[in-house]
Design an enzyme around this catalytic site. Sequence first.
Site, PDB file in Angstrom:
ATOM      1  N   GLY A   1     -17.728 -55.413  -0.801  1.00 46.84           N
ATOM      2  CA  GLY A   1     -16.713 -56.828  -0.697  1.00 46.84           C
ATOM      3  C   GLY A   1     -16.085 -56.224  -0.254  1.00 46.84           C
ATOM      4  O   GLY A   1     -15.023 -55.867  -0.345  1.00 46.84           O
ATOM      5  N   GLY A   2     -14.896 -57.952  -0.594  1.00 44.87           N
ATOM      6  CA  GLY A   2     -13.703 -57.947  -0.421  1.00 44.87           C
ATOM      7  C   GLY A   2     -12.548 -57.411  -1.686  1.00 44.87           C
ATOM      8  O   GLY A   2     -11.698 -56.850  -1.436  1.00 44.87           O
TER       9      GLY A   2
ATOM     10  N   GLY B   1       2.718 -28.432  20.372  1.00 43.78           N
ATOM     11  CA  GLY B   1       2.664 -29.254  20.232  1.00 43.78           C
ATOM     12  C   GLY B   1       2.719 -29.251  18.895  1.00 43.78           C
ATOM     13  O   GLY B   1       3.172 -29.801  17.786  1.00 43.78           O
ATOM     14  N   ALA B   2       1.271 -27.987  18.514  1.00 42.70           N
ATOM     15  CA  ALA B   2       1.140 -28.391  16.588  1.00 42.70           C
ATOM     16  C   ALA B   2       2.429 -27.611  16.354  1.00 42.70           C
ATOM     17  O   ALA B   2       2.718 -27.592  15.143  1.00 42.70           O
ATOM     18  CB  ALA B   2       0.047 -27.862  16.892  1.00 42.70           C
TER      19      ALA B   2
END
Length: 425
Positions: free
Chosen positions: A88-89, A323-324
Site C-alpha cells: 500500500g502507501g 550518440g551513445a
Amino acid sequence: MAELPLFSVKTSQCLGAVCQQHMPKKICKVMDQAMLVGAPVIGLNDSGGARIQEGIGSLAGYADIFQRNVMSSGVIPQISMIMGPCAGGAVYSPALTDFTFMVKDSSYLFITGPNVVKEVTNEEVTQEELGGAKTHNVISGVAHGAFENDLEALMRLRDLFGYLPLSNKDPSPVRPCHDPWDRDVPSLDTVVPLETTAAYDIHDVISGILDENEFFEIQPAHAKNIVVGFGRMNGRTVGIVGNNPKVAAGCLDIDSSVKAGRFVRFCDAFNIPIITFVDVPGFLPGTAQEYGGIIRHGAKLLYAFAEATVPKVTVITRKAYGGAYDVMSSKHLRGDTNYAWPTAEVAVMGAKGAVQIIFRGHENQQKEEQIYIEKFANPFPAAVRGFVDDIIEPRETRRRICHDLEVLASKQLTNPWKKHGNIPL
C-alpha cells in the site's frame, strides 16, 4: 564512530489508534533531526500499509513522511531495508529513498496484494511473483540489492555506509589505503579480445583498478548491460559506471539508462567522483525500445552526466559509437579527463554498417570496409581533435586515474542558478 538516525516500521507491534497518531510523528521527528545534524537515515520496513479502520489519519501520516523523504533527497543519504511485507502507501517511502534493499523469501513490495489483484483483474499471483525480491531486483528495478537473510542485509548495509558521506556538505570519504596508488595492472593489457565482436566482462576491468579489488555493486541483477557501484581509488570513494559487453554487447537500453542515470545523480548530489568505462556500440534498436520511450529514457542518462559537477574521468576501452558515445560522459559533457585505450574505436557507427550505407551498391564493399577501419576504427581521430586527452596503456589506468582524482579534489564547478531542471522523467 558516527551515530545514524534509524527508524523501524513494524505494524505487527503497532495496533489501534496509537499507530495512527504517534508512529508517523516519531518517524518524522527522527528524519527532521537527521536533516538538522546532517546524518544519513536508515529505514527498516515491515509494514502492511494503512489500516483501513483508521481512516484519513493514517494517510496523512504517510504524506508527512513522504514530504520529508523529498526534502531530504540530495541532502542526506536515505536507505530503505525491506525486511518483511511492505504494501500500500508504505511502499512509496522506500521508492523515494536513494537505495532500497530486500531480503530474499521474506520481504515483499507491492501497491496492492494478491487478493486485491485477483478481485480486480481476476489474475492469480503469489506474493513472491507480485513483489518479491527477485521481481524487484531483476525485472522492475525498484530494489537495488537482495540478501539471503536479515543478518547479511544489515552487515552489507554497514559496508555500503563506509562509502558514503554523512551529507551533501561533506566531501567524498577518504580512508587510509595500503594498496599502492601507482601500481600497474598487467591483466588489463589482455582483457579486451582482439576480435572486436568478442565479449568480455567489465567487472574484470573495474575490480582490477580499485583498491584491494573491492567493489560494492548496485542493482547487480537488473539491466546487466551496464554496471554501477562504489569503490575506492587511493582510499577515496568513487562511483563506477561501465558498459558490460558481456550482456547485450553493452548496448544502452531503457533499463540501463534509468539505472545509470539515477546512480550518476546520486554521486553528483553527494560529491562522489565518477569514473566511467565506455564500450558501447549504441542504443539497442527495435520496436520494443522505441515504443517504450528509449529516446526519453536515454536522455535521462545524458542529462545526469551533463548536469554533474563532480570530478569525471572517462576511459574508452573499446567501442564508442554514435550518440551513445556522447551520452557516456564524453568530453563534450564537461568530462574532466577522457582517456582511450589503444583498442578504442570512436566513430559514428561500426565499420560494416557505415560502409553499407556510404557505399551502397558498390561491388567491393569488403575493401572499403577495411579502409574505413584503418581510418576511423581507432582512437586517433578523437585524440587529434582534443576529444580524448591521452591514449594510454591499459596497465597504467589505475595510476592515471588516482593522479587525476588527486588533482581534481579541489575542483569547483557550479551550474547556472535555477529552481530546478526539467529532467525528462
